[in-house]
Design a protein around this motif. Structure first.
Motif, short mmCIF file in Angstrom:
data_model
loop_
_atom_site.label_atom_id
_atom_site.label_comp_id
_atom_site.label_asym_id
_atom_site.label_seq_id
_atom_site.Cartn_x
_atom_site.Cartn_y
_atom_site.Cartn_z
N TYR A 87 1.46 3.58 -3.11
CA TYR A 87 0.64 4.72 -3.50
C TYR A 87 1.32 6.04 -3.13
N GLU A 88 2.17 5.98 -2.11
CA GLU A 88 2.93 7.17 -1.74
C GLU A 88 3.96 7.48 -2.83
N ARG A 131 10.91 2.48 0.40
CA ARG A 131 9.71 1.91 -0.22
C ARG A 131 10.10 0.77 -1.17
N ILE A 163 -9.02 1.21 -1.64
CA ILE A 163 -8.06 0.83 -2.68
C ILE A 163 -8.29 -0.65 -2.98
N LYS A 184 -5.62 5.34 6.20
CA LYS A 184 -5.43 4.04 6.87
C LYS A 184 -4.24 4.09 7.83
N GLU A 185 -3.19 4.77 7.42
CA GLU A 185 -2.02 4.88 8.28
C GLU A 185 -2.37 5.59 9.59
N THR A 233 -6.28 7.72 0.62
CA THR A 233 -6.80 6.52 1.28
C THR A 233 -5.70 5.81 2.06
N TYR A 234 -4.53 5.70 1.45
CA TYR A 234 -3.38 5.10 2.14
C TYR A 234 -3.05 5.90 3.41
N ASP A 279 -6.03 7.25 -4.18
CA ASP A 279 -5.26 6.14 -3.62
C ASP A 279 -4.31 6.61 -2.52
N TYR A 280 -3.66 7.74 -2.73
CA TYR A 280 -2.70 8.22 -1.75
C TYR A 280 -3.40 8.69 -0.48
N GLU A 308 0.81 -1.22 0.00
CA GLU A 308 0.00 0.00 0.00
C GLU A 308 0.85 1.27 0.00
N SER A 309 2.05 1.21 0.57
CA SER A 309 2.90 2.40 0.56
C SER A 309 3.36 2.77 -0.85
#
Length: 164
Positions: free
Chosen positions: A8-9, A27, A163, A87-88, A83-84, A80-81, A5-6
């Protein structure tokens, strides 16, 4: 294989044309640990200072091509970013205010993208409440409920933009 998922960063960083540094390397290592193994990803994982941004731009282009990562659709990158990041925060891996600040900065960097305007407002509401007892950015928010309002909004965002 499912992306970390990272990733997306990194996609957001690439879209925003941010400088490649040790964060990119970290990453890349994460991706390798879950089984991604390409020539250029290994090279990215091992980058060291001094960074030559011209070479690293070419390297990241190759990594994105190898992994079939697309960073050209701004709406997808933003959704996406964010959302990531949401969640974090909810998983206690990132600070709420710092993350709201980051999304506020994204709002500006993405040319005042209206889909993340509420994060901009929440950031200033929470920031104002750190120094004062009133804020004018989020109706009904006060010092007692601003964190819960923010977390509820993050959950709502995730539910709407999962995502997948």
């Amino acid at each position: 294989m499912k992306l970390v998922e990272s990733t997306y960063e990194i996609i957001a960083w690439k879209y925003l044309n941010q400088s490649v540094d040790e964060k990119w390397s970290a990453r890349a290592v994460e991706m390798m640990l879950v089984g991604f193994d390409t020539e250029h990803l290994v090279e990215l994982a091992g980058i060291e200072k001094p960074y030559n941004q011209f070479e690293l731009k070419e390297l990241t282009d190759k990594v994105f091509e190898e992994l079939n990562l697309n960073f050209t659709n701004q709406d997808k990158v933003v959704i996406d970013y964010v959302t990531y990041l949401a969640k974090e925060v909810l998983n206690d891996k990132r600070d709420l205010l710092k993350t709201l600040r980051e999304i506020k900065d994204l709002y500006i960097a993405f040319d005042y993208d209206s889909q993340i305007y509420d994060f901009y407002s929440l950031y200033f509401a929470k920031e104002d409440l750190n120094y004062d007892t009133v804020q004018w950015y989020w109706n009904g928010a006060d010092r007692n409920n601003i964190d819960q309002i923010c977390k509820d909004y993050l959950k709502e965002w995730i539910n709407k933009h999962e995502i997948g």
